[in-house]
Design a protein around this motif. Structure first.
Motif, PDB file in Angstrom:
ATOM      1  N   ALA A   1       0.782  -1.112  -0.029  1.00 46.22           N
ATOM      2  CA  ALA A   1       0.042   0.187   0.111  1.00 46.22           C
ATOM      3  C   ALA A   1       0.915   1.271   0.032  1.00 46.22           C
ATOM      4  CB  ALA A   1      -1.059   0.167   1.188  1.00 46.22           C
ATOM      5  N   PHE A   2       1.939   1.036   0.745  1.00 47.15           N
ATOM      6  CA  PHE A   2       2.959   2.475   0.708  1.00 47.15           C
ATOM      7  C   PHE A   2       3.627   2.591  -0.531  1.00 47.15           C
ATOM      8  CE2 PHE A   2       7.461   3.730   0.987  1.00 47.15           C
ATOM      9  CZ  PHE A   2       7.217   4.753   1.978  1.00 47.15           C
ATOM     10  N   LEU A   3       3.993   1.560  -1.251  1.00 43.74           N
ATOM     11  CA  LEU A   3       4.372   1.901  -2.813  1.00 43.74           C
ATOM     12  C   LEU A   3       3.245   2.318  -3.576  1.00 43.74           C
ATOM     13  CD1 LEU A   3       6.644  -1.358  -3.062  1.00 43.74           C
ATOM     14  CD2 LEU A   3       7.424   1.172  -2.780  1.00 43.74           C
ATOM     15  N   TYR A   4       1.935   1.654  -3.630  1.00 40.54           N
ATOM     16  CA  TYR A   4       1.149   2.018  -4.604  1.00 40.54           C
ATOM     17  C   TYR A   4       0.699   3.628  -4.147  1.00 40.54           C
ATOM     18  CZ  TYR A   4      -3.648   2.105  -6.747  1.00 40.54           C
ATOM     19  OH  TYR A   4      -4.593   2.498  -7.641  1.00 40.54           O
ATOM     20  N   CYS A   5       0.531   3.955  -2.999  1.00 38.17           N
ATOM     21  CA  CYS A   5       0.359   5.387  -2.503  1.00 38.17           C
ATOM     22  C   CYS A   5       1.510   6.396  -3.268  1.00 38.17           C
ATOM     23  CB  CYS A   5       0.046   5.695  -1.179  1.00 38.17           C
ATOM     24  SG  CYS A   5      -1.374   4.886  -0.660  1.00 38.17           S
ATOM     25  N   GLY A   6       2.687   5.802  -3.318  1.00 42.32           N
ATOM     26  CA  GLY A   6       3.436   6.742  -4.024  1.00 42.32           C
ATOM     27  C   GLY A   6       3.224   7.108  -5.467  1.00 42.32           C
TER      28      GLY A   6
END
Length: 96
Positions: free
Chosen positions: A87-92
């Motif tokens: 989720a952290f990467l997707y939100c990037g």
């Protein structure tokens, strides 16, 4: 499968790495689409990427993590660490 659907299926190391590969492929497709037909410089690019440099990508991912208590405010409090980092990467990609 759409990228956000693949994100929902991250549960372990293998599914996390599959998601990361899909995210990289999504970015490569967006770059190719932008080369063929550039979008507006005032919004996301052709692939929906709000953050097109590594600097803005990481800054937005970190801002999302801080603003959402690493997803706790979005129902990820009990999610496994693989899912949270996906989720952290997707939100990037999408967080402004």
């Amino acid at each position: 499968m759409e990228l956000h659907e693949q994100l929902e299926q991250v549960t372990d190391q293998a599914s996390f790495l599959a998601f990361v590969r899909a995210l990289a492929k999504d970015r490569a497709s967006a770059v190719q689409a932008e080369m063929k037909r550039p979008g507006s410089s005032y919004g996301p690019d052709a692939g929906g990427w709000e953050n097109t440099s590594i600097e803005s990508f990481l800054e937005s991912a970190a801002a999302w993590a801080e603003d959402s208590n690493f997803g706790s405010q979005q129902g990820l409090a009990s999610a496994n660490p693989w899912r949270k980092f996906a989720a952290f990467l997707y939100c990037g990609k999408v967080y402004e």
